[in-house]
Write an enzyme that holds these catalytic residues in place. Structure first.
Site, mmCIF file in Angstrom:
data_model
loop_
_atom_site.group_PDB
_atom_site.id
_atom_site.type_symbol
_atom_site.label_atom_id
_atom_site.label_comp_id
_atom_site.label_asym_id
_atom_site.label_seq_id
_atom_site.Cartn_x
_atom_site.Cartn_y
_atom_site.Cartn_z
ATOM 1 N N ASP A 7 -109.016 4.660 -24.821
ATOM 2 C CA ASP A 7 -108.127 4.235 -23.747
ATOM 3 C C ASP A 7 -106.749 4.841 -23.989
ATOM 4 O OD1 ASP A 7 -106.229 2.833 -22.234
ATOM 5 O OD2 ASP A 7 -107.378 0.975 -22.254
ATOM 6 N N PHE A 12 -105.736 -4.205 -25.088
ATOM 7 C CA PHE A 12 -105.555 -4.456 -23.656
ATOM 8 C C PHE A 12 -106.185 -3.317 -22.873
ATOM 9 C CE2 PHE A 12 -103.339 -4.285 -19.591
ATOM 10 C CZ PHE A 12 -103.426 -5.602 -19.183
ATOM 11 N N LYS A 18 -101.114 5.446 -15.747
ATOM 12 C CA LYS A 18 -99.683 5.279 -16.006
ATOM 13 C C LYS A 18 -98.885 6.567 -15.858
ATOM 14 C CE LYS A 18 -99.717 0.918 -18.523
ATOM 15 N NZ LYS A 18 -98.883 0.147 -17.600
#
Length: 400
Positions: free
Chosen positions: A222, A137, A251
């Protein structure tokens, strides 16, 4: 009708349906707890999907945001300011790389920037192919979606006009077969969060680094979910002793304030030139101040020292529970794989009993609590998780 019910009705009437109907209407938070609009308090074990790294209303973030808002809230990219420079310098220090930073507002935007970096750098040699992992993702905008391996969220928007090869996560042989001299970049998560907190075998990222270097391709790591202490270190890839060409973060970096970044190394630090990319809100002073406060607090309070121990305690506490097939992940980022596909029912039972978690897969409960969680709060989660299993999936003949 409760105020929660009323608010949910208004939500459905006024907001688009892409999130369904969230089960809890939150009013405020403090520490590791959230309180809904009817006054019920919950232990937050998902932390805004690995975002609320210091919990809720942490004094350091509150002070940093309030002070910065009173001083300077926005500049756009037409002007520079002190906090963005300080944050970029700090990110390079934490990543231990010689590079440059593009600041943005989210993980998706960080990966969009990374895509531009690798495509611009590969343009001279005609490289356009991207290799990514199945079930990975990287975001939901059309660029980041094109390299997202979760077929269910990607396929409704295809064709996406990009040459992407998907390979099984953690399969070095498959990666070797896919990467060639037409490859611009390989995008990988050290741990696949949305797949259920799935960790590849040790050495996988190192093999990817060696392979991409041999073919002149970029390695993009990532770290949007895994970064900023979620695995007990600033970056998960440091455990492999590698230096990626691009690192994407977001995040937990802002502790609840939207911010993201793409960190480019070597030629990937220089690929963006005036006019090739931009963001009106990227590097926002308030967001940068919040991120600096998060970093300072983690360092000053030595939070990583406790994160690993708490994660080990969680594993030990759940080790003998027969209805749990596996506790995946590291430190305070876990996918609790159940023996039956009852994660949604378990999460609903947890919420009814004052604990918030996430059914990331039908058979997996995901947790990503604040790094400040206490042993007592972690024990409460374990007790209530087992109670939820007793309710949803009773063991034959009683508790194992």
């Amino acid at each position: 009708m409760t105020y929660s019910d009323e608010l949910k009705g208004r939500f459905q009437a006024s907001l688009m349906g892409n999130y369904g109907l969230p089960p809890v209407a939150v009013s405020h938070g403090e520490g590791r707890h959230l309180t809904d609009v009817d006054g019920k308090t919950y232990l937050d074990m998902i932390g805004g999907i690995a975002v609320s790294s210091l919990g809720h209303s942490h004094p350091a973030i509150v002070e940093a945001v309030a002070t910065q808002a009173a001083r300077l809230a926005h500049t756009s990219n037409l002007y520079l300011h002190e906090k963005e420079v300080e944050l970029a310098e700090k990110l390079l220090e934490l990543a231990a790389v010689d590079g440059k930073v593009f600041l943005c507002n989210s993980g998706t935007e960080a990966n969009e920037a990374a895509l531009k970096l690798v495509l611009l750098a590969g343009k001279a040699s005609g490289r356009t192919k991207i290799v990514a992992a199945e079930h990975g993702f990287h975001g939901r905008t059309l660029g980041s979606l094109s390299i997202t391996g979760k077929a269910a969220i990607r396929e409704p928007f295809e064709p996406l006009g990009r040459d992407v090869a998907f390979v099984p996560h953690g399969d070095t042989d498959a990666l070797k077969a896919a990467v060639d001299d037409t490859t611009a970049a390989v995008f990988l998560e050290p741990v696949q969060g949305e797949a259920g907190v799935v960790t590849a075998a040790p050495g996988y990222l190192a093999a990817a680094r060696e392979l991409t270097a041999a073919h002149g391709a970029a390695l993009v790591v990532d770290e949007i979910q895994s970064g900023f202490g979620r695995t007990g270190a600033w970056f998960a890839h440091h455990a492999e002793g590698i230096t990626p060409d691009v690192i994407t973060v977001a995040k937990g970096m802002g502790g609840g304030v939207p911010i993201g970044a793409a960190i480019g190394v070597g030629p990937y630090a220089e690929a963006l030139t005036p006019g090739t990319h931009g963001s009106t809100f990227g590097g926002n002073p308030i967001a940068c101040a919040a991120a600096l406060a998060v970093i300072d607090t983690i360092e000053r309070e030595h939070l990583f020292d406790s994160v690993a121990a708490l994660g080990a305690h969680l594993e030990e506490r759940l080790a003998d529970e027969g209805r749990i097939a596996q506790v995946r992940g590291t430190a305070l980022w876990r996918g609790i794989a159940l023996t039956e596909p009852v994660a949604a029912e378990v999460v609903a039972h947890l919420a009814a009993n004052g604990v918030l978690a996430n059914a990331v897969r039908p058979d997996t409960v995901r947790i990503a609590p604040p790094l400040t969680i206490t042993p007592t709060e972690l024990a409460e989660f374990c007790d209530k998780l087992i109670a939820a299993l007793d309710e949803v999936q009773p063991a034959p003949g009683g508790r194992p």
